[in-house]
Design an enzyme around this catalytic site. Structure first.
Site, PDB file in Angstrom:
ATOM      1  N   ARG A 149       0.725   0.315   5.236  1.00 16.51           N
ATOM      2  CA  ARG A 149       0.297   1.703   5.336  1.00 16.51           C
ATOM      3  C   ARG A 149       1.502   2.569   4.972  1.00 16.51           C
ATOM      4  O   ARG A 149       2.659   2.155   5.150  1.00 16.51           O
ATOM      5  CB  ARG A 149      -0.149   2.038   6.763  1.00 16.51           C
ATOM      6  N   LYS A 173      -0.254   0.671  13.858  1.00 17.48           N
ATOM      7  CA  LYS A 173      -0.981   1.596  14.726  1.00 17.48           C
ATOM      8  C   LYS A 173      -0.854   1.173  16.181  1.00 17.48           C
ATOM      9  O   LYS A 173      -0.902  -0.003  16.502  1.00 17.48           O
ATOM     10  CB  LYS A 173      -2.459   1.636  14.328  1.00 17.48           C
ATOM     11  N   HIS A 245      -2.499   4.434  -0.090  1.00 21.31           N
ATOM     12  CA  HIS A 245      -3.484   3.497   0.460  1.00 21.31           C
ATOM     13  C   HIS A 245      -4.149   2.666  -0.639  1.00 21.31           C
ATOM     14  O   HIS A 245      -4.624   1.561  -0.380  1.00 21.31           O
ATOM     15  CB  HIS A 245      -4.550   4.259   1.250  1.00 21.31           C
ATOM     16  N   ARG A 248      -2.427  -0.572  -0.875  1.00 13.35           N
ATOM     17  CA  ARG A 248      -2.806  -1.452   0.245  1.00 13.35           C
ATOM     18  C   ARG A 248      -4.177  -2.081  -0.016  1.00 13.35           C
ATOM     19  O   ARG A 248      -4.368  -3.273   0.206  1.00 13.35           O
ATOM     20  CB  ARG A 248      -2.824  -0.615   1.526  1.00 13.35           C
ATOM     21  N   HIS A 271      -5.265  -5.441  11.129  1.00 13.62           N
ATOM     22  CA  HIS A 271      -6.539  -4.958  11.659  1.00 13.62           C
ATOM     23  C   HIS A 271      -6.889  -5.690  12.952  1.00 13.62           C
ATOM     24  O   HIS A 271      -6.786  -6.916  13.012  1.00 13.62           O
ATOM     25  CB  HIS A 271      -7.667  -5.203  10.652  1.00 13.62           C
ATOM     26  N   TYR A 280     -12.731  -3.350   3.455  1.00 17.61           N
ATOM     27  CA  TYR A 280     -11.845  -3.262   2.302  1.00 17.61           C
ATOM     28  C   TYR A 280     -12.308  -4.160   1.158  1.00 17.61           C
ATOM     29  O   TYR A 280     -11.917  -3.979   0.014  1.00 17.61           O
ATOM     30  CB  TYR A 280     -10.425  -3.690   2.695  1.00 17.61           C
TER      31      TYR A 280
END
Length: 299
Positions: A149, A173, A245, A248, A271, A280
């Site tokens: 990211r 995250k 992004h 990615r 994730h 994705y």
């Protein structure tokens, strides 16, 4: 609206402590709750979050639907459902006023994917005669080579580089950490940047361990990385809307197309849920047919 502020702050604490979400995620979760609060205030509707009903919420959703698209509307409904579910969880309410409110049907929007030729063209367009050029090449190779990211890229530290073992330590995250492999190809450009450019910068206090720095010796901003990529897209006349992004997404897509399994890609992307990883992956019908013909026992 003091009662709303009280419960919004309580909800924020729950998201931080119980869910372990980052500040950005918490802000996103509570933005639409605040938006509902503002709507009630503007329309002189003095109703607390503990007693607000479906009718008032439906009025807010209807007003918002005139201002935003279906995707944003669906996000708002989802965010509000989460807030009221929290109130139920804490025994402040017995029901969710959004229980019968349906989100608008939306298609699954996937970002553009760059081909390997397009990635090579973008990187080739970088002016390597400048110090920023060496840095930018190293950054784009890292974005694509490791599937980071943009927030993970700009906060990457020298102490996160474990080149002898072939890994990077990434803080993603919710401050969750993961180790992802980094190829010797990508390592080469990071080392080149460190040796020829970074080592000659006057580094500001507090950024001594930050890998990618601007010309003033400070951490790059997200906006700067977006600008660098958009300018390169213009330079090669790329007819796609791209951002950090996109690299990615291309990383994950190319791995899948070349035979990597979803679970491995999920771990590398960081994730929590495999379902997020599947979003994705836009496998075309031809590939699905090939998988069926290759692996089904009744082929």
């Amino acid at each position: 609206m003091k009662s709303w502020n009280k419960f919004i702050k309580s909800y924020q604490s729950y998201l931080k402590i119980e869910r372990g979400l980052s500040k950005n995620s918490i802000d996103n979760y509570t933005f639409d709750v605040q938006r509902l609060c503002d709507y009630l205030s503007e329309n002189q509707m003095d109703v607390s979050p503990l007693v607000i009903g479906e009718e008032e919420v439906q009025g807010f959703i209807y007003a918002v639907s005139k201002q935003v698209n279906a995707r944003s509307q669906a996000r708002i409904i989802s965010g509000l459902k989460s807030f009221f579910s929290y109130l139920i969880f804490e025994d402040y309410r017995e029901n969710n006023p959004l229980e019968l409110i349906e989100s608008p049907r939306i298609g699954r929007k996937l970002p553009d994917v760059l081909s390997l030729d397009e990635i090579n063209a973008l990187i080739s367009a970088i002016d390597l005669e400048t110090n920023e050029g060496e840095r930018n090449r190293a950054m784009l190779e890292t974005l694509y080579g490791c599937g980071l990211r943009v927030s993970e890229l700009i906060t990457l530290r020298l102490s996160d580089l474990f080149f002898e073992e072939g890994f990077l330590k990434i803080t993603g995250k919710g401050d969750k950490q993961r180790f992802i492999p980094i190829s010797e190809f990508t390592q080469k450009y990071i080392l080149l940047y460190r040796q020829t450019v970074r080592s000659h910068l006057t580094i500001q206090k507090g950024f001594e361990d930050t890998l990618f720095l601007n010309r003033r010796g400070r951490q790059l901003t997200r906006a700067m990385v977006f600008t660098i990529i958009k300018n390169l897209a213009v330079a090669i006349q790329l007819d796609k809307v791209i951002s950090p992004h996109t690299f990615r997404h291309s990383f994950a897509t190319h791995l899948l197309e070349n035979g990597a399994d979803l679970r491995s890609i999920q771990l590398m992307l960081g994730h929590e849920s495999i379902i997020t990883t599947e979003i994705y992956m836009h496998i075309d019908r031809k590939r699905l047919s090939e998988v069926m013909n290759a692996f089904h026992p009744r082929k």
